[in-house]
Design a protein around this motif. Structure first.
Motif, PDB file in Angstrom:
ATOM      1  N   THR A  81     -29.676  -8.790  19.493  1.00  0.00           N
ATOM      2  CA  THR A  81     -30.730  -9.787  19.703  1.00  0.00           C
ATOM      3  C   THR A  81     -30.135 -11.151  20.028  1.00  0.00           C
ATOM      4  N   LEU A  82     -29.119 -11.560  19.293  1.00  0.00           N
ATOM      5  CA  LEU A  82     -28.474 -12.841  19.565  1.00  0.00           C
ATOM      6  C   LEU A  82     -27.833 -12.868  20.950  1.00  0.00           C
ATOM      7  N   LEU A  83     -27.113 -11.808  21.286  1.00  0.00           N
ATOM      8  CA  LEU A  83     -26.418 -11.760  22.571  1.00  0.00           C
ATOM      9  C   LEU A  83     -27.391 -11.652  23.736  1.00  0.00           C
ATOM     10  N   ASP A  84     -28.462 -10.879  23.578  1.00  0.00           N
ATOM     11  CA  ASP A  84     -29.486 -10.776  24.610  1.00  0.00           C
ATOM     12  C   ASP A  84     -30.173 -12.120  24.816  1.00  0.00           C
ATOM     13  N   SER A  85     -30.442 -12.830  23.726  1.00  0.00           N
ATOM     14  CA  SER A  85     -31.074 -14.149  23.811  1.00  0.00           C
ATOM     15  C   SER A  85     -30.173 -15.136  24.531  1.00  0.00           C
ATOM     16  N   ALA A  86     -28.894 -15.152  24.178  1.00  0.00           N
ATOM     17  CA  ALA A  86     -27.957 -16.094  24.793  1.00  0.00           C
ATOM     18  C   ALA A  86     -27.758 -15.803  26.277  1.00  0.00           C
ATOM     19  N   ALA A  87     -27.555 -14.547  26.619  1.00  0.00           N
ATOM     20  CA  ALA A  87     -27.360 -14.193  28.033  1.00  0.00           C
ATOM     21  C   ALA A  87     -28.631 -14.478  28.827  1.00  0.00           C
ATOM     22  N   GLY A  88     -29.777 -14.061  28.300  1.00  0.00           N
ATOM     23  CA  GLY A  88     -31.044 -14.269  28.997  1.00  0.00           C
ATOM     24  C   GLY A  88     -31.387 -15.736  29.168  1.00  0.00           C
ATOM     25  N   LYS A 120     -21.560 -19.093   9.609  1.00  0.00           N
ATOM     26  CA  LYS A 120     -22.333 -19.290  10.833  1.00  0.00           C
ATOM     27  C   LYS A 120     -21.640 -18.647  12.040  1.00  0.00           C
ATOM     28  N   VAL A 121     -22.442 -17.936  12.834  1.00  0.00           N
ATOM     29  CA  VAL A 121     -21.958 -17.353  14.089  1.00  0.00           C
ATOM     30  C   VAL A 121     -22.740 -17.969  15.242  1.00  0.00           C
ATOM     31  N   ARG A 122     -22.095 -18.003  16.409  1.00  0.00           N
ATOM     32  CA  ARG A 122     -22.728 -18.547  17.613  1.00  0.00           C
ATOM     33  C   ARG A 122     -22.663 -17.518  18.725  1.00  0.00           C
ATOM     34  N   ALA A 123     -23.761 -17.359  19.416  1.00  0.00           N
ATOM     35  CA  ALA A 123     -23.814 -16.523  20.614  1.00  0.00           C
ATOM     36  C   ALA A 123     -23.855 -17.467  21.806  1.00  0.00           C
ATOM     37  N   VAL A 124     -22.810 -17.413  22.624  1.00  0.00           N
ATOM     38  CA  VAL A 124     -22.665 -18.310  23.766  1.00  0.00           C
ATOM     39  C   VAL A 124     -22.879 -17.500  25.038  1.00  0.00           C
ATOM     40  N   GLY A 125     -23.954 -17.811  25.748  1.00  0.00           N
ATOM     41  CA  GLY A 125     -24.285 -17.100  26.976  1.00  0.00           C
ATOM     42  C   GLY A 125     -23.959 -17.935  28.197  1.00  0.00           C
ATOM     43  N   THR A 126     -23.431 -17.277  29.232  1.00  0.00           N
ATOM     44  CA  THR A 126     -23.133 -17.940  30.503  1.00  0.00           C
ATOM     45  C   THR A 126     -23.510 -17.025  31.661  1.00  0.00           C
ATOM     46  N   ILE A 127     -23.850 -17.642  32.773  1.00  0.00           N
ATOM     47  CA  ILE A 127     -24.183 -16.885  33.988  1.00  0.00           C
ATOM     48  C   ILE A 127     -22.900 -16.505  34.707  1.00  0.00           C
ATOM     49  N   GLN A 138     -23.227 -13.032  30.755  1.00  0.00           N
ATOM     50  CA  GLN A 138     -22.467 -12.497  29.628  1.00  0.00           C
ATOM     51  C   GLN A 138     -22.735 -13.365  28.408  1.00  0.00           C
ATOM     52  N   ALA A 139     -22.424 -12.811  27.251  1.00  0.00           N
ATOM     53  CA  ALA A 139     -22.542 -13.576  26.009  1.00  0.00           C
ATOM     54  C   ALA A 139     -21.441 -13.130  25.059  1.00  0.00           C
ATOM     55  N   GLU A 140     -20.926 -14.102  24.316  1.00  0.00           N
ATOM     56  CA  GLU A 140     -19.909 -13.838  23.308  1.00  0.00           C
ATOM     57  C   GLU A 140     -20.443 -14.265  21.953  1.00  0.00           C
ATOM     58  N   LEU A 141     -20.231 -13.431  20.948  1.00  0.00           N
ATOM     59  CA  LEU A 141     -20.567 -13.780  19.577  1.00  0.00           C
ATOM     60  C   LEU A 141     -19.281 -14.232  18.909  1.00  0.00           C
ATOM     61  N   ARG A 147     -13.267 -16.821  16.826  1.00  0.00           N
ATOM     62  CA  ARG A 147     -12.847 -15.423  16.989  1.00  0.00           C
ATOM     63  C   ARG A 147     -13.994 -14.642  17.598  1.00  0.00           C
ATOM     64  N   LEU A 148     -13.677 -13.783  18.536  1.00  0.00           N
ATOM     65  CA  LEU A 148     -14.679 -12.965  19.212  1.00  0.00           C
ATOM     66  C   LEU A 148     -15.111 -11.814  18.309  1.00  0.00           C
ATOM     67  N   LEU A 149     -16.410 -11.779  18.000  1.00  0.00           N
ATOM     68  CA  LEU A 149     -16.976 -10.743  17.137  1.00  0.00           C
ATOM     69  C   LEU A 149     -17.638  -9.630  17.938  1.00  0.00           C
ATOM     70  N   ALA A 150     -18.217 -10.005  19.077  1.00  0.00           N
ATOM     71  CA  ALA A 150     -18.877  -9.039  19.955  1.00  0.00           C
ATOM     72  C   ALA A 150     -19.018  -9.672  21.334  1.00  0.00           C
ATOM     73  N   HIS A 151     -19.185  -8.812  22.335  1.00  0.00           N
ATOM     74  CA  HIS A 151     -19.327  -9.270  23.718  1.00  0.00           C
ATOM     75  C   HIS A 151     -20.422  -8.444  24.375  1.00  0.00           C
ATOM     76  N   ALA A 152     -21.178  -9.076  25.258  1.00  0.00           N
ATOM     77  CA  ALA A 152     -22.247  -8.366  25.965  1.00  0.00           C
ATOM     78  C   ALA A 152     -22.333  -8.850  27.408  1.00  0.00           C
TER      79      ALA A 152
END
Length: 164
Positions: A81-88, A120-127, A138-141, A147-152
């Motif tokens: 949900t976080l990664l989808d929100s950030a990428a979208g 606290k974690v951050r989801a950073v989305g970029t085009i 893409q988005a990085e958690l 530190r990278l926790l997940a990637h989408a």
């Protein structure tokens, strides 16, 4: 001892109705500034939009027990949900007035577990690419030490939004 959590949200039709009247970045800044309500999913999961600039969006969450799966770490659906929100929203941030998007797919890689101890974690989305009909983002958690926790990656379909 049982645990409970309550939350409130505003009418999602208010923000949905505003999409057609703003560019994507204006729309996200209206949410950031509190002039438009955040979506109910943000209240349900407890995450917030922290930053928005053209081509980039950042969401944050402080993980709690309410986010846990049965094995004692944050559920993958919360990551998604976080990664989808950030990428979208990275895509949304670059759209002209009268254009909306929807996610076509989301490909996710889980790299590290997240628990309440993660902080606290951050989801950073970029085009990555913005076309006329589709966009790729893409988005990085990331944790507080970046530190990278997940990637989408996410493909999004772009479409006109009516003001009616």
């Amino acid at each position: 001892m049982g645990r409970s959590r309550t939350f409130e949200w505003e009418d999602p039709r208010v923000s949905a109705g505003a999409v057609a009247h703003h560019s994507g970045i204006e729309f996200l800044r209206e949410i950031l500034d509190g002039r438009l309500p955040a979506p109910p999913i943000a209240a349900a999961l407890g995450f917030t939009l922290e930053e928005a600039e053209p081509g980039r969006a950042v969401f944050a969450l402080v993980p709690g027990e309410e986010h846990y799966n049965p094995i004692g770490s944050v559920h993958g659906g919360v990551y998604a949900t976080l990664l989808d929100s950030a990428a979208g929203c990275a895509v949304q941030s670059a759209l002209p007035r009268g254009t909306g998007y929807t996610s076509l797919d989301l490909t996710l890689k889980f790299l590290r577990p997240v628990t309440v101890d993660t902080g606290k974690v951050r989801a950073v989305g970029t085009i990555l690419n913005l076309g006329r009909r589709t966009a790729l983002a893409q988005a990085e958690l990331l944790d507080s030490d970046d530190r990278l926790l997940a990637h989408a990656t996410s493909s999004c379909m772009l479409f006109p939004v009516s003001s009616g």
